[in-house]
Design a protein around this motif. Structure first.
Motif, mmCIF file in Angstrom:
data_model
loop_
_atom_site.group_PDB
_atom_site.id
_atom_site.type_symbol
_atom_site.label_atom_id
_atom_site.label_comp_id
_atom_site.label_asym_id
_atom_site.label_seq_id
_atom_site.Cartn_x
_atom_site.Cartn_y
_atom_site.Cartn_z
ATOM 1 N N ARG A 184 0.416 5.604 0.498
ATOM 2 C CA ARG A 184 -0.465 6.731 0.815
ATOM 3 C C ARG A 184 0.052 7.981 0.124
ATOM 4 N NH1 ARG A 184 -2.439 7.101 6.598
ATOM 5 N NH2 ARG A 184 -3.911 5.698 5.636
ATOM 6 N N ARG A 232 -8.604 7.261 -9.510
ATOM 7 C CA ARG A 232 -8.789 5.823 -9.773
ATOM 8 C C ARG A 232 -8.287 5.405 -11.148
ATOM 9 N NH1 ARG A 232 -15.280 5.511 -9.927
ATOM 10 N NH2 ARG A 232 -15.538 6.877 -11.726
ATOM 11 N N GLU A 234 -11.721 10.541 -5.852
ATOM 12 C CA GLU A 234 -11.733 9.148 -6.296
ATOM 13 C C GLU A 234 -11.818 9.070 -7.821
ATOM 14 O OE1 GLU A 234 -14.697 5.325 -5.985
ATOM 15 O OE2 GLU A 234 -14.565 6.661 -4.266
ATOM 16 N N ASP A 275 -5.130 6.286 -0.420
ATOM 17 C CA ASP A 275 -4.368 5.048 -0.282
ATOM 18 C C ASP A 275 -4.508 4.221 -1.552
ATOM 19 O OD1 ASP A 275 -3.534 5.616 2.303
ATOM 20 O OD2 ASP A 275 -5.260 4.648 3.207
ATOM 21 N N PHE A 276 -3.366 3.961 -2.181
ATOM 22 C CA PHE A 276 -3.316 3.119 -3.375
ATOM 23 C C PHE A 276 -2.917 1.715 -2.977
ATOM 24 C CE2 PHE A 276 -3.067 7.193 -5.415
ATOM 25 C CZ PHE A 276 -3.637 7.000 -6.663
ATOM 26 N N ASP A 277 -3.416 0.740 -3.697
ATOM 27 C CA ASP A 277 -3.069 -0.653 -3.473
ATOM 28 C C ASP A 277 -1.607 -0.925 -3.851
ATOM 29 O OD1 ASP A 277 -4.025 -3.128 -2.516
ATOM 30 O OD2 ASP A 277 -4.186 -3.886 -4.562
ATOM 31 N N ASP A 278 -1.111 -0.222 -4.867
ATOM 32 C CA ASP A 278 0.235 -0.461 -5.393
ATOM 33 C C ASP A 278 1.042 0.839 -5.400
ATOM 34 O OD1 ASP A 278 2.359 -0.637 -7.494
ATOM 35 O OD2 ASP A 278 1.535 -2.647 -7.755
ATOM 36 N N MET A 282 0.838 -1.181 0.000
ATOM 37 C CA MET A 282 0.000 0.000 0.000
ATOM 38 C C MET A 282 0.881 1.242 0.000
ATOM 39 S SD MET A 282 -2.961 1.298 2.608
ATOM 40 C CE MET A 282 -1.883 1.968 3.827
ATOM 41 N N VAL A 313 -5.886 0.785 -8.362
ATOM 42 C CA VAL A 313 -6.852 0.429 -7.331
ATOM 43 C C VAL A 313 -6.648 1.306 -6.100
ATOM 44 C CG1 VAL A 313 -7.650 -1.419 -5.816
ATOM 45 C CG2 VAL A 313 -6.959 -1.938 -8.171
ATOM 46 N N LEU A 314 -7.734 1.930 -5.653
ATOM 47 C CA LEU A 314 -7.706 2.761 -4.455
ATOM 48 C C LEU A 314 -8.262 1.971 -3.285
ATOM 49 C CD1 LEU A 314 -9.146 6.111 -5.871
ATOM 50 C CD2 LEU A 314 -6.762 5.361 -5.772
ATOM 51 N N ARG A 315 -7.596 2.055 -2.167
ATOM 52 C CA ARG A 315 -8.110 1.417 -0.950
ATOM 53 C C ARG A 315 -9.019 2.355 -0.179
ATOM 54 N NH1 ARG A 315 -3.715 -2.286 2.088
ATOM 55 N NH2 ARG A 315 -3.461 -3.818 0.433
ATOM 56 N N SER A 316 -8.634 3.646 -0.140
ATOM 57 C CA SER A 316 -9.459 4.618 0.558
ATOM 58 C C SER A 316 -9.116 6.031 0.112
ATOM 59 C CB SER A 316 -9.286 4.497 2.079
ATOM 60 O OG SER A 316 -7.989 4.900 2.454
#
Length: 110
Positions: A3, A23, A19, A44-47, A1, A27-30
């Motif tokens: 940020r 996006r 978002e 927060d990005f997944d990658d 993750m 992939v966005l986590r939050s």
């Protein structure tokens, strides 16, 4: 993750608008938008590579300042997932105490 910090936001910007803007990079986590005080958000990005792409392409857009969050590896508020503080001593670099309490500093008579 990873940020990402987004600063210089218009106070009326919504999490949904951010978002939609971010996006496309991955992939966005939050998405969290500050309200008191307004003007910044964390995404927060997944990658981490997606986060870096977003920073490169959006920094300066709309007057925003977009950068990797300095506390990217921890949860909100500077705490790690176990609830402990991520703060480190400036004297010895160890966590769990501050420089004013460091045994190295106390031992040196400073």
């Amino acid at each position: 993750m990873a940020r990402v910090y987004v600063g210089n936001l218009d106070p009326a910007v919504t999490a949904r608008e951010l978002e939609d803007e971010f996006r496309v990079f991955g992939v966005l986590r939050s998405v969290w938008v500050a309200r008191k005080p307004p003007g910044f958000a964390f995404i927060d990005f997944d990658d981490k590579r997606d986060a870096q792409d977003a920073i490169r392409d959006t920094d300066g857009k709309n007057g925003w300042r977009v950068e990797l969050s300095r506390n990217a590896s921890s949860g909100r508020g500077g705490r790690d997932r176990s609830g402990g503080s991520e703060s480190k001593c400036y004297e010895c670099g160890e966590s769990g105490h501050f420089a004013r309490e460091c045994r190295l500093r106390i031992g040196s008579g400073v």
